[in-house]
Design a protein around this motif. Structure first.
Motif, short mmCIF file in Angstrom:
data_model
loop_
_atom_site.label_atom_id
_atom_site.label_comp_id
_atom_site.label_asym_id
_atom_site.label_seq_id
_atom_site.Cartn_x
_atom_site.Cartn_y
_atom_site.Cartn_z
N PHE A 426 -9.17 5.76 4.02
CA PHE A 426 -10.58 5.88 4.40
C PHE A 426 -11.35 4.65 3.92
O PHE A 426 -12.28 4.18 4.60
CB PHE A 426 -11.20 7.15 3.84
CG PHE A 426 -10.72 8.42 4.51
CD1 PHE A 426 -10.59 8.49 5.88
CD2 PHE A 426 -10.39 9.54 3.76
CE1 PHE A 426 -10.15 9.64 6.51
CE2 PHE A 426 -9.96 10.70 4.38
CZ PHE A 426 -9.83 10.75 5.75
N VAL A 427 -10.97 4.13 2.75
CA VAL A 427 -11.59 2.89 2.27
C VAL A 427 -11.30 1.76 3.24
O VAL A 427 -12.19 0.99 3.62
CB VAL A 427 -11.07 2.54 0.86
CG1 VAL A 427 -11.62 1.17 0.43
CG2 VAL A 427 -11.48 3.60 -0.15
N LYS A 428 -10.05 1.65 3.68
CA LYS A 428 -9.68 0.60 4.64
C LYS A 428 -10.45 0.74 5.95
O LYS A 428 -10.91 -0.25 6.53
CB LYS A 428 -8.17 0.64 4.92
CG LYS A 428 -7.29 0.17 3.78
CD LYS A 428 -5.83 0.14 4.20
CE LYS A 428 -4.94 -0.40 3.10
NZ LYS A 428 -3.52 -0.50 3.53
N LEU A 429 -10.59 1.97 6.41
CA LEU A 429 -11.31 2.19 7.67
C LEU A 429 -12.80 1.87 7.52
O LEU A 429 -13.42 1.31 8.43
CB LEU A 429 -11.13 3.65 8.11
CG LEU A 429 -9.73 4.00 8.63
CD1 LEU A 429 -9.55 5.51 8.73
CD2 LEU A 429 -9.48 3.36 10.00
N ALA A 430 -13.37 2.21 6.37
CA ALA A 430 -14.78 1.90 6.14
C ALA A 430 -15.00 0.39 6.10
O ALA A 430 -15.97 -0.12 6.67
CB ALA A 430 -15.25 2.54 4.84
#
Length: 649
Positions: A426-430
């Motif tokens: 989710f960090v990567k997607l954000a």
């Protein structure tokens, strides 16, 4: 005499260890291994334990001191730590024991009136010091190189006065160099450098998360030195992981040319790492821990970096941090405090940000953190939403704290492991979404595939959150992109938008745009459920709902959730789940049962929502579990509703 291994986690063996330590004036401390030396009668006469690479709770009965027992015991503990992969071993002990352990090859790292820290083995503090020296050398090379760039730049400007066609020197095209005058060298800056200004300084920060307050302190400190080193606390006991906190700091201070962000010291001593078993008074623990930490910094960290000044922010609320600042002034030669940045009369702090995250108050968060921190917060809010759905208990046919629902291959611990595994993605997607242009379908898909593989590896092949990964992943990318747009064009967007409603409209539009680039799916529960319907009804799968921008969520489920949350309804999440179940074509229910059962689920949810009773919900859970009914699609939409509710303001 022989050495016996005792297990500190076994009640009977722990009692034996505690009795022995009490006899020798020590208290039990957290350990995973304990070695005991016994006499011919089986009585314990010496003992010592390990927690990782730290030796703890070493004691020798008075009657047996001077018999080289300590040497035998310590050698055994070091060998055991080496077998577990630790090349160097540390211990905390009383100052009076220093000479004993020095005779056993230990060297002093730090000392305080009530304790000393020592270590033995290969590497250790020497490796840390050498690594810091290299960082200092690299920063000096960078300074010299940048100085040359500026001098060349001046020469170029002089040439341009006579020759407008002068080409830019090659080194000025280097993309990672900022050759503009740093803020701290600008003659208009209130605190210009002087010949007495320290060359190097250090700020040590936790940054959980990185706020405008942290940035302000670093900016003020950077004006007073030629090179500022920002050390991020390595210990991972915060909401945001160490890697996230360091990345936030790096991105948040990228505009400061004379700032170098470095890894936190592995030797930082905190309340979590400092043992208290040998202190006579537990009241001494906090001061002793702080003094050891400061002595480590004074002896090893600061000299390695060539730093002569330590910068801190004032602490108006936290008593321990205020005490740490006080001790810092007593121990270190040059400590400079910067008055904390305030917003609306209150100090900007990470704790205020975390509280706003708990309350889903994004408008407050935006006032307290730089734009570079927002993607990390968005990712945490997504993880927080998945956690809230999992923790909602009871739920009909779904995994919760009480039972596994209709799932024989899942339980609470497995779902928790899945959430923890998905968080970094989710960090990567954000971060992917935090760009001026919408990311491509391929870039989103690649991270999604990577996340799914990690999830399946963590759950031994069980599909715990595939549906949630898709819906939440799209929303995370969209939310981060919206924050990027706001940060880039704040004034214009604030004029165009009319409060929270327009924020949601824009977010919904972005979700639609992202979903439109995804091709139709095959093999999912949604696609199989459509086949089961044989065209008799318009079943919408996860992708269909995303392409429509989750119309029901924005139009009905989210307002319902927000209204009940404002009323502080203790059953807000239960009722929101039921509200979703009332009209969602839950392809998970259809796939596991049939269309008729899916319609029955809608009717039961509507009836229970009209007259809610938790006891009836528990009965529904029992019946759905027995009938293999699991409204997993509704659970995914509950998570998504919670997430969007947390970022809507």
């Amino acid at each position: 005499m022989e050495i016996q291994t005792l297990n500190p986690t076994t009640p009977r063996q722990r009692q034996r260890i505690e009795a022995f330590l009490k006899r020798n004036g020590l208290r039990f401390d957290d350990m995973h291994y304990y070695a005991a030396i016994t006499d011919d009668d089986g009585e314990m006469i010496a003992g010592g334990g390990l927690k990782g690479n730290v030796i703890k709770c070493v004691a020798v009965d008075d009657a047996h001191k001077g018999e080289a027992i300590a040497n035998t015991l310590i050698s055994h503990l070091i060998a055991h730590a080496n077998e577990e992969g630790h090349s160097n071993v540390m211990l905390f002990t009383k100052p009076k024991n220093r000479q004993l352990f020095e005779s056993l090859s230990f060297r002093l790292l730090a000392e305080a009136p009530e304790a000393v820290l020592m270590e033995t083995g290969i590497g250790g503090i020497n490796n840390t010091v050498e690594a810091l020296k290299k960082i200092r050398e690299e920063s000096e090379k960078y300074k010299e190189y940048n100085k040359e760039c500026k001098e060349d730049s001046k020469e170029c400007k002089e040439e341009e006065k006579t020759n407008l066609n002068t080409t830019t020197p090659q080194h000025l095209n280097t993309p990672y160099l900022n050759i503009t005058t740093p803020q701290h060298l600008n003659p208009s800056t209130p605190q210009p450098l002087t010949t007495t200004t320290p060359l190097r300084g250090v700020v040590v920060m936790n940054c959980n998360p990185f706020t405008l307050g942290h940035r302000y302190l670093i900016e003020q400190a950077a004006k007073q030195v030629e090179r500022l080193f920002v050390m991020v606390v390595r210990e991972d006991c915060s909401l945001f992981a160490y890697a996230e906190r360091k990345a936030m700091v790096e991105q948040g201070v990228a505009h400061l040319e004379n700032v170098t962000v470095i890894d936190g010291s592995e030797y930082a001593i905190s309340q979590a790492t400092f043992p208290t078993y040998f202190l006579k008074r537990l009241d001494d623990a906090a001061d002793t821990q702080m003094l050891l930490d400061l002595d480590l910094f004074r002896r090893h960290i600061a000299p390695a970096l060539g730093a002569t000044v330590r910068f801190v922010g004032t602490e108006p609320t936290d008593r321990l941090t205020r005490r740490y600042n006080q001790l810092m002034h007593e121990v270190l030669a040059d400590v400079r405090e910067t008055v904390r940045l305030e917003k609306e009369g209150n100090a900007v702090s990470a704790s205020r940000v975390r509280k706003a995250m708990e309350q889903g108050d994004m408008s407050t968060i935006r006032q307290l953190v730089p734009p570079t921190t927002l993607p990390y917060i968005i990712a945490h809010l997504a993880t927080q939403a998945l956690q809230a759905e999992l923790d909602t208990t009871p739920k009909p046919g779904l995994v919760d704290k009480d039972n596994n629902g209709a799932h024989r291959d899942m339980d609470y611990a497995l779902m928790q492991r899945s959430i923890d595994t998905l968080h970094p993605y989710f960090v990567k997607l954000a971060l992917l979404g935090c760009t001026d242009a919408l990311p491509t379908h391929t870039s989103i898909r690649d991270i999604g595939i990577e996340a799914e593989k990690a999830m399946l590896a963590a759950t031994n092949g069980v599909n715990t959150h595939k549906g949630a990964l898709f819906s939440m992943g799209l929303a995370v990318v969209a939310a981060a992109h919206e924050e990027r747009k706001t940060a880039a064009n704040e004034e214009q967007i604030l004029k165009e938008r009319n409060g929270g409603e327009d924020v949601l409209v824009s977010l919904q539009t972005t979700i639609k745009a992202l979903a439109a680039s995804f091709p139709d799916t095959n093999g999912t529960h949604g696609s199989k459920a459509k086949l089961l319907s044989k065209g008799t009804t318009a079943i919408k799968g996860a992708l269909d709902n995303a392409r429509e921008g989750y119309e029901m969520l924005f139009a009905e489920w989210l307002p319902f959730y927000i209204e009940h949350r404002k009323e502080h309804d203790a059953h807000t999440l239960h009722k929101t789940l039921l509200r979703i179940m009332c009209n969602l074509d839950d392809t998970n229910v259809i796939y596991r049962t049939d269309l008729a059962t899916a319609e029955e689920v809608k009717q039961e949810a509507r009836a229970l929502l009209d007259s809610f009773e938790e006891v009836v919900l528990k009965d529904m859970d029992r019946r759905y579990t027995a009938r293999n009914i699991s409204p997993g699609g509704a659970a995914d939409m509950l998570s998504l509703t919670i997430f969007i509710g947390s970022i809507q303001t």
